[in-house]
Scaffold this motif. Structure first.
Motif, short mmCIF file in Angstrom:
data_model
loop_
_atom_site.label_atom_id
_atom_site.label_comp_id
_atom_site.label_asym_id
_atom_site.label_seq_id
_atom_site.Cartn_x
_atom_site.Cartn_y
_atom_site.Cartn_z
N GLU A 143 -49.35 14.07 -49.16
CA GLU A 143 -50.07 15.13 -49.87
C GLU A 143 -49.58 15.25 -51.31
OE1 GLU A 143 -51.02 19.26 -48.24
OE2 GLU A 143 -49.46 19.73 -49.73
N VAL A 144 -48.26 15.22 -51.50
CA VAL A 144 -47.70 15.33 -52.85
C VAL A 144 -48.17 14.17 -53.72
CG1 VAL A 144 -45.53 15.12 -54.12
CG2 VAL A 144 -45.71 16.74 -52.23
N ILE A 145 -48.15 12.96 -53.16
CA ILE A 145 -48.63 11.79 -53.91
C ILE A 145 -50.12 11.93 -54.21
CG2 ILE A 145 -49.03 9.30 -53.77
CD1 ILE A 145 -46.44 9.13 -52.08
N ASP A 159 -57.06 3.27 -64.91
CA ASP A 159 -56.11 2.16 -64.86
C ASP A 159 -54.76 2.66 -64.31
OD1 ASP A 159 -58.11 0.68 -65.98
OD2 ASP A 159 -57.36 0.85 -68.03
N LEU A 160 -54.71 2.84 -63.02
CA LEU A 160 -53.53 3.43 -62.37
C LEU A 160 -53.00 2.53 -61.27
CD1 LEU A 160 -54.94 7.05 -61.96
CD2 LEU A 160 -53.27 6.33 -63.67
N LYS A 161 -51.71 2.56 -61.07
CA LYS A 161 -51.08 1.83 -59.95
C LYS A 161 -50.01 2.71 -59.34
CE LYS A 161 -48.12 -1.63 -60.57
NZ LYS A 161 -47.55 -2.97 -60.81
N GLY A 247 -57.07 7.11 -48.35
CA GLY A 247 -57.74 6.13 -49.19
C GLY A 247 -57.01 5.85 -50.50
N ILE A 248 -55.69 6.04 -50.50
CA ILE A 248 -54.89 5.83 -51.71
C ILE A 248 -54.23 4.46 -51.64
CG2 ILE A 248 -52.92 6.66 -53.06
CD1 ILE A 248 -53.50 9.46 -51.96
N GLU A 249 -54.58 3.59 -52.57
CA GLU A 249 -54.00 2.26 -52.63
C GLU A 249 -52.57 2.34 -53.17
OE1 GLU A 249 -56.49 -0.36 -54.83
OE2 GLU A 249 -58.21 -0.11 -53.49
N TYR A 250 -51.71 1.46 -52.68
CA TYR A 250 -50.32 1.48 -53.11
C TYR A 250 -49.74 0.08 -53.08
CZ TYR A 250 -49.39 1.19 -48.09
OH TYR A 250 -49.36 0.79 -46.77
N VAL A 251 -48.64 -0.10 -53.80
CA VAL A 251 -47.86 -1.35 -53.78
C VAL A 251 -46.43 -0.98 -53.41
CG1 VAL A 251 -46.97 -3.25 -55.17
CG2 VAL A 251 -49.30 -2.42 -55.56
N VAL A 252 -45.83 -1.70 -52.47
CA VAL A 252 -44.44 -1.46 -52.10
C VAL A 252 -43.54 -2.30 -53.01
CG1 VAL A 252 -42.70 -1.63 -50.29
CG2 VAL A 252 -45.04 -0.94 -49.71
N ILE A 270 -46.20 6.49 -60.43
CA ILE A 270 -47.58 6.17 -60.79
C ILE A 270 -47.53 5.59 -62.20
CG2 ILE A 270 -49.90 7.05 -61.20
CD1 ILE A 270 -49.24 9.27 -59.15
N MET A 271 -48.13 4.42 -62.37
CA MET A 271 -48.05 3.70 -63.63
C MET A 271 -49.43 3.49 -64.23
SD MET A 271 -45.34 0.81 -62.41
CE MET A 271 -43.71 1.26 -61.77
#
Length: 420
Positions: A143-145, A159-161, A247-252, A270-271
């Motif tokens: 939720e916080v993310i 343009d977010l990652k 539905g939030i994409e992420y990279v580990v 978040i970049m």
């Protein structure tokens, strides 16, 4: 003698503030939707709060804090971040005893760090953040993310990652700490003096070094995720599952460590991936800090939060060419010709403003042509000219600036006319 703003600070001028107000209003509205209620804490706190809460091995505590002694001999520090103050307030006011948990807080205000000024980074900067204190549920991490991502997407950024990692529990950190010491110790003299000091105190902080980040040993350092306990790995898996549900994409990124000592389990950044943004891409960072409440004198209560710089958010908007939809136009400009007309203009301005109609007039006795140019520069939707004839007839011509159309309206009906 001429004066300038102190190094590392800035004046936010009237033509810039509508963007700030727009961004802050979006943040506040999303906090209302997510039910994060605003807290306002002092700009300075006891120095020990940040030494204990932020961590005495961090760059913030060692190099960047604005610390001073007051007239009573007490050591005080301008707040360098918001979490320690929010947690201090949580403990001091016994919010852990309230029936509805977790306690969800938000804040926005100036923070202070003595660091080298760069694009979007100042020594006095405005930080927005949230804290959810009182729950160890992986769903609240997601939720916080989600709230942070919603803010960036709501202002128009694309343009977010999102990069995430798990810093694990105490057992995880202890095992990883030993592995890091063994990894770096044979070549530690090749690293900066700060990293050499951190080797025994907090070797995880070496991975966050800005000086030695390209050293070959950084790339081959043992990943914290390899040392996760079964419980920590399960927790991280559930956080990822909830992010996928949302539905939030992420990279580990196994090497992601936050610059504050209090983080454990979930950590994230978040970049901006925009080409024009610059070398330092981080917009926002946060994570879980189970144990921090207890360190500051409260019960063993878990928490998670994030913080973002509004300056860097605005820089990202500029990099992507996003224009915020801000309303800063003027509804009506009143031009008065003569002293009697000026008195009437003052009266009309008051009646307009009482009804929420933005209105202005000339206060330096310029000619009519100059006042018309001023109305145009200010983006006035309507212009009213008052002279002797208008005073006699108790009516004026209201000119719509965009179309040039004019309509005669009695003084007593002007408010209704403009509201329509």
């Amino acid at each position: 003698m001429s004066f300038k703003v102190p190094r590392g600070t800035q004046d936010i001028l009237p033509e810039q503030t509508p963007k700030w107000q727009k961004v802050e209003s979006i943040m506040r509205e999303l906090c209302r939707v997510y039910r994060y209620k605003e807290i306002r804490t002092p700009i300075f706190e006891q120095t020990e709060l940040f030494q204990r809460g932020v961590g005495d091995t961090t760059d913030i505590v060692q190099k960047e804090m604005y610390t001073f002694e007051d007239r009573g001999g007490r050591s005080l520090t301008l707040r360098p971040e918001g979490t320690a103050s929010a947690v201090r307030s949580f403990v001091e006011h016994k919010m852990f005893g309230l029936p509805d948990q977790p306690i969800k807080l938000s804040y926005v205000g100036p923070m202070f760090r003595y660091e080298r000024q760069q694009a979007g980074r100042y020594r006095q900067f405005v930080q927005f953040g949230v804290e959810a204190i009182g729950s160890a549920d992986p769903a609240i991490d997601a939720e916080v993310i989600s709230l942070a991502m919603d803010i960036y997407q709501s202002v128009g950024l694309k343009d977010l990652k999102l990069v995430i990692n798990s810093l694990g529990d105490k057992e995880t950190r202890d095992s990883h700490r030993t592995a890091l010491i063994n990894h770096f110790k044979p070549s530690i003299e090749e690293f900066c003096s700060d990293c050499q000091k951190r080797l025994e105190k907090n070797p995880l902080r070496i991975l966050d070094c800005k000086i030695d980040h390209e050293h070959p040993l950084m790339e081959s350092a043992p990943a914290l995720t390899e040392y996760l306990t079964e419980a920590s790995a399960q927790y991280f898996a559930e956080v990822k599952k909830y992010l996928e549900i949302l539905g939030i994409e992420y990279v580990v990124d196994p090497n992601l460590v936050r610059g504050l000592d209090y983080y454990n389990h979930t950590a994230f950044e978040i970049m901006s991936t925009s080409k024009g943004f610059g070398a330092i891409t981080t917009l926002c960072g946060g994570g879980r800090y189970n144990g921090l409440v207890e360190d500051i004198g409260g019960p063993d209560v878990p928490g998670i939060g994030f913080a973002m710089s509004i300056e860097r958010l605005l820089l990202a908007l500029e990099a992507e060419g996003v224009e915020l939809d801000v309303e800063d136009g003027l509804d009506v400009y009143v031009i008065a010709m003569g002293e009697a007309a000026k008195q009437k203009a003052v009266e009309l301005l008051s009646s307009f403003r009482t009804k929420g109609i933005s209105a202005d007039m000339d206060y330096i006795d310029r000619k009519m042509k100059a006042q018309m140019k001023s109305a145009d520069r200010l983006g006035a939707k309507y212009v009213i000219v008052i002279g002797d004839t208008e005073l006699e007839e108790s009516a004026v011509n209201v000119k719509e600036m965009e179309s040039g159309n004019q309509e005669k309206v009695a003084f007593h009906d002007l408010v209704n006319y403009l509201q329509k």
